[in-house]
Design an enzyme around this catalytic site. Structure first.
Site, mmCIF file in Angstrom:
data_model
loop_
_atom_site.group_PDB
_atom_site.id
_atom_site.type_symbol
_atom_site.label_atom_id
_atom_site.label_comp_id
_atom_site.label_asym_id
_atom_site.label_seq_id
_atom_site.Cartn_x
_atom_site.Cartn_y
_atom_site.Cartn_z
ATOM 1 C CG ASP A 1 -2.001 -0.904 0.895
ATOM 2 O OD1 ASP A 1 -3.130 -0.619 0.565
ATOM 3 O OD2 ASP A 1 -1.790 -2.320 1.287
ATOM 4 N NE ARG A 2 1.904 6.079 2.430
ATOM 5 C CZ ARG A 2 1.515 7.305 2.287
ATOM 6 N NH1 ARG A 2 2.351 8.119 2.118
ATOM 7 N NH2 ARG A 2 0.281 7.531 2.108
#
Length: 389
Positions: free
Chosen positions: A250-251
């Site tokens: 997600d990051r």
């Protein structure tokens, strides 16, 4: 038949309601940015790339079906306001914020052009949003190709098995998938022996969604609970030729620390202990050079009822009754709950980060230099360059 989580044409957007999978395939119409916000917040659509695309297209559909001001600056201001609102739907995934930032620049540039109008600004926006949908599928196919080649190289030939976590396929992207795209590529190459997918508690994206995709595509696969991963690597790792654990993100921070679905960190630890490669699969839009390390990533915490309750169709002992959805308590009433949606895996535990242009490996100092990936262009990476940019 290709599985589509996002169906878009100008003026119309539909999303596959993932809360009803794997038992029912039902599409929800998304007519506005507000509809998009709720679809993301309620997790009817999820996965970092898909979140960004649905958010962008939800506003595109709203603009296409609205009577807009003739003034370019007023439409640009409206778009910026709506994008800021959409970003609040889920804060951990960087793709959404990255898409919003790029789209803001596009509309601001369009508004500043000579003879600009409200219509020209709106058109610049929804053309760019539609292109994001097309680009995501192309990027995912690149991730699948490079990731599969990297794993095959690590194995030194023969069929391999891999473990994956959460859902990173067509349901989490515009199509094909990131980590599940790697699995698909291995399968299409004839290199895949078995894919093992984790249940992914508490939201069960693995058992509900990844398993659904694997069955849909007739990929050889086995479902395990999250707590079985270490036993799997120890007891069956050699026999099954488990070469890698491949997950999405997600990051990804500048140093390679990676936020992903809760449970990823413990998979990385067990991979390191058992000598299994641990691979992150993510488009470059997930790499955030402004976030220096995992310590700077905001971790979303979700409602405790996701852990204490479970919902599904009624089972009468023989068949499922899809018309009867029941919610069942599975925890002691009154117990406190901690429910982080994500955790951060330190870069030290990650062997490679596969993007749409190749696999980034650590340098001689054991560090990731992700600026190389961010500055490179597709045409600068040759097909045989897998193993490091």
């Amino acid at each position: 038949m290709v599985l589509q989580a996002v169906r878009y044409q100008p003026g119309s957007l539909e999303i596959l309601n993932q809360l009803k999978l794997p038992h029912q395939e039902e599409y929800d119409a998304v007519r506005s940015a507000e509809d998009g916000w709720h679809a993301i917040k309620e997790m009817r659509t999820r996965g970092a790339p898909a979140i960004a695309i649905v958010a962008a297209l939800s506003l595109a559909v709203e603009l296409q079906n609205s009577t807009l001001s003739d003034k370019a600056e007023e439409v640009a201001a409206l778009v910026v306001e709506k994008l800021d609102y959409l970003v609040t739907s889920r804060p951990t995934a960087v793709n959404l914020a990255d898409a919003a930032r790029k789209l803001k620049k596009i509309v601001e540039s369009a508004a500043g052009a000579e003879q600009s109008s409200g219509d020209s600004v709106a058109k610049a926006y929804y053309d760019a949003a539609a292109q994001m949908l097309i680009s995501d599928v192309s990027d995912n196919e690149g991730i699948g190709k490079y990731g599969a080649e990297w794993i095959e190289k690590q194995a030194g030939g023969g069929k391999v098995s891999v473990v994956t976590h959460c859902n990173t396929g067509s349901l989490a992207t515009a199509g094909y998938g990131t980590a599940l795209g790697v699995v698909r590529s291995l399968h299409s190459n004839g290199s895949l022996k078995q894919a093992f997918c984790t249940e992914t508690r508490p939201y069960n994206q693995g058992s509900r969604l990844t398993a659904f995709e694997l069955v849909h595509d007739k990929i050889p696969a086995t479902l395990i609970t999250d707590s079985m991963a270490s036993a799997l690597l120890r007891l069956k790792g050699s026999a099954e030729r488990i070469t890698a654990i491949v997950v999405g993100a997600d990051r990804v921070a500048a140093n390679g620390d990676t936020a992903n679905k809760i449970g990823t960190y413990q998979l990385a630890i067990t991979a390191k202990y058992h000598g299994v490669k641990f691979l992150i699969a993510a488009p470059r839009t997930t790499i955030d050079l402004e976030t220096k390390s995992g310590a700077d990533i905001t971790i979303e915490e979700r409602a405790g009822k996701e852990m204490t309750m479970i919902k599904g169709p009624r089972f009468d002992g023989v068949d499922l009754d899809l018309n009867q959805q029941e919610t069942v308590s599975i925890a002691a009433k009154g117990i406190d709950v901690w429910n982080p949606a994500f955790d951060v895996t330190p870069a030290d535990l990650i062997d490679g980060i596969v993007t749409e242009i190749g696999v980034v490996e650590k340098d001689s100092n054991g560090k990731f230099d992700l600026t190389v990936a961010m500055e490179a262009h597709h045409e600068s990476v040759k097909p045989n360059s897998v193993g490091g940019l």
